[in-house]
Design an enzyme around this catalytic site. Structure first.
Site, PDB file in Angstrom:
ATOM      1  N   CYS A  21      29.719  49.821  40.633  1.00  0.00           N
ATOM      2  CA  CYS A  21      30.455  51.061  41.274  1.00  0.00           C
ATOM      3  C   CYS A  21      30.794  52.140  40.134  1.00  0.00           C
ATOM      4  CB  CYS A  21      31.465  50.418  41.771  1.00  0.00           C
ATOM      5  SG  CYS A  21      32.917  49.940  40.692  1.00  0.00           S
ATOM      6  N   CYS A  24      33.317  51.368  37.605  1.00  0.00           N
ATOM      7  CA  CYS A  24      33.087  50.393  36.432  1.00  0.00           C
ATOM      8  C   CYS A  24      32.122  51.278  35.562  1.00  0.00           C
ATOM      9  CB  CYS A  24      32.271  49.111  37.046  1.00  0.00           C
ATOM     10  SG  CYS A  24      33.349  47.957  37.658  1.00  0.00           S
ATOM     11  N   CYS A 112      30.212  45.960  44.098  1.00  0.00           N
ATOM     12  CA  CYS A 112      30.003  46.041  42.815  1.00  0.00           C
ATOM     13  C   CYS A 112      29.780  44.635  42.241  1.00  0.00           C
ATOM     14  CB  CYS A 112      31.291  46.575  42.172  1.00  0.00           C
ATOM     15  SG  CYS A 112      31.061  46.976  40.370  1.00  0.00           S
ATOM     16  N   CYS A 115      33.047  44.510  39.113  1.00  0.00           N
ATOM     17  CA  CYS A 115      34.465  44.329  39.633  1.00  0.00           C
ATOM     18  C   CYS A 115      34.437  43.375  40.811  1.00  0.00           C
ATOM     19  CB  CYS A 115      35.151  45.509  39.558  1.00  0.00           C
ATOM     20  SG  CYS A 115      34.463  46.548  40.944  1.00  0.00           S
ATOM     21  N   ASP A 305      86.058  17.332  30.389  1.00  0.00           N
ATOM     22  CA  ASP A 305      85.927  16.342  30.985  1.00  0.00           C
ATOM     23  C   ASP A 305      86.865  16.436  32.322  1.00  0.00           C
ATOM     24  OD1 ASP A 305      84.600  14.791  28.935  1.00  0.00           O
ATOM     25  OD2 ASP A 305      86.157  14.065  28.184  1.00  0.00           O
TER      26      ASP A 305
END
Length: 490
Positions: A21, A24, A112, A115, A305
């Site tokens: 794509c 990318c 793509c 990706c 306690d």
């Protein structure tokens, strides 16, 4: 201005032809400024095609008599391993028609191959709106947020496959391209989506925000991309209790850094093929960091306690509200909550109730070892005593004692010998077998054991100092000497 230059035109061509794509392609070409990534996907694709067509026109003009049928754009001498199989891998071929224009089938339909659709479908406003609708429906209060995304680990494998493919071309062209030159997918995703999220929700994105929106992606179709790494690097993939799969992103990256390039190429064709479907969103989750409410006289700067009263100004405490949906309270609301607690019981009272930060809790924890505490106790002795028998205790200062873990807490605390300091003591005679003892001690001192000795596990003790058998009948905490949390005005 289009971000690619003449130097990386051919790289862009190769990547686009294999099914990568535009965003990318920008990453592989080292485009590290945000603006180009933020353009709508269709606009990006159109601009990239125009950019490459300009290059094609130049190539066509150099051919004296271009043939009427389609020809490969790539010259024979520029061919590199893997190009012949691109069509078989689901990739796309750019070609030049007789009028000099380019054609590419399904340019904006392919997923793509790097990706897997992350920088295609999941960066657009439609997806951002869907996530924001879930955030708004969660009911959390927030004034900023941090976005956390988890991508399928096979994306790293596919990125290396494409890089290996491009590296062959770059090497033949005497160019340089390193793995560090590639913009990380997560960075590019944040560049695109952060402004969209901020605009849609009306709050800034802040990496230090306590409110986290988490989006987890998966891609079942390509999940086996990582499996060969386990056979080659088994030490990188060890089962973990909290992990559903051994193929975590960190494990995959570790294996990819160890594997040799020739071994990698034997296992996988380069470049990767285009999948049939985009990633899926496994989950969208919202969570808020803990909110801390602090005050005095509840728990837990140390513990007492059940039969020990805490008097005076009480002791500091903090409550952690885990994953709270509401995080903002007015001072009046906090005050009303304090009154409600105090009116609910005559056995416990709270003061100075307030919201504090996680860092402020550290002051209370530090005080557990460093603070001093004042106690008052009623002591019994088996032998008859006179006033003079206890007066020497008033003169003892900073007495060091060694306390082996008491028998009564040995089931929940490790066996150890702890040195503690009795800073001062003050006595008040009652009768032949009783006296009052006020002590100022180091925090963490076991007072009951200091009195009766715990069968010799605390040395010295009141019994050994007085040469009697002693026991404690009543014990009160008079004060906890730590200046936290800050006192509030009534």
């Amino acid at each position: 201005m289009f971000p690619l230059t003449a130097e990386n035109k051919r790289v862009a061509q190769l990547l686009l032809s294999t099914g990568t794509c535009p965003r990318c392609i920008f990453r592989f070409c080292g485009v590290d400024f945000h603006a180009p990534y933020k353009l709508p996907y269709k606009e990006l694709l159109s601009e990239l095609q125009k950019f490459l067509e300009a290059e094609e026109d130049e190539l066509v003009s150099e051919v004296p008599n271009p043939p009427p049928k389609k020809i490969r754009l790539q010259e024979p001498e520029d061919r590199i391993d893997g190009m012949d199989s691109l069509s078989q891998n689901g990739g796309r071929k750019l070609s030049v028609t007789e009028d000099g224009s380019s054609s590419s089938k399904n340019l904006n339909l392919n997923v793509c191959n790097v990706c897997l659709g992350i920088l295609q479908d999941f960066c657009e406003k439609e997806f951002i709106k869907k996530v924001c609708q879930k955030v708004e429906a969660s009911g959390f209060e927030f004034t900023n947020l941090v976005l956390s995304v988890s991508f399928p680990p096979q994306l790293s494998v596919r990125e290396v496959r494409s890089f290996t493919f491009i590296k062959l071309y770059v090497k033949k062209q005497s160019l340089s391209l390193g793995r560090n030159d590639i913009v990380q997918l997560k960075e590019a995703y944040k560049w695109i989506t952060h402004p969209l999220f901020s605009e849609e929700l009306g709050v800034p994105i802040d990496g230090k925000s306590l409110f986290e929106v988490s989006v987890v992606f998966a891609h079942p179709e390509t999940v086996e991309d990582c499996h060969f790494l386990r056979a080659i690097c088994p030490d990188c993939f060890k089962p973990a209790k909290n992990k559903q799969s051994v193929f975590t992103r960190m494990a995959v990256m570790k294996a990819l850094n160890k594997i040799k390039e020739e071994d990698f190429r034997k296992q996988f064709p380069c470049p990767p093929d285009s999948p049939k479907a985009v990633c899926t969103v496994l989950e969208i989750e919202c969570a808020h960091g803990a909110v801390f409410v602090a005050g005095f006289n509840f728990s837990s700067s140390g513990r007492e306690d059940v039969d020990v009263r805490t008097l005076g100004n009480g002791r500091p405490f903090a409550i952690e509200l885990v994953n709270p949906h509401r995080v903002h309270f007015t001072s009046q609301e906090i005050k009303e909550l304090q009154q409600k607690i105090n009116n609910s019981s005559n056995k416990i009272q709270v003061r100075d109730l307030q919201l504090v930060t996680r860092e402020a809790i550290g002051h209370m924890k530090e005080g557990e070892e460093e603070k001093t505490k004042t106690y008052s106790a009623l002591i019994w002795t088996n032998k008859a005593i006179q006033r003079k028998d206890i007066e020497f205790l008033d003169d003892i200062k900073d007495l060091k004692i060694d306390q082996k873990t008491p028998l009564r807490v040995l089931h929940r605390r490790p066996l150890a010998v702890r040195t503690r300091i009795i800073h001062s003591m003050e006595t008040r005679y009652v009768d032949e077998h009783h006296f009052h003892l006020s002590l100022k001690t180091q925090a963490g001192t076991y007072i009951k054991e200091f009195v009766h000795g715990d069968f010799g596990r605390t040395k010295p003790n009141i019994g050994s100092l007085m040469d009697v058998t002693a026991d404690i009948l009543e014990l009160d905490v008079e004060s906890v000497d730590v200046d936290w949390p800050p006192a509030l005005d009534d």
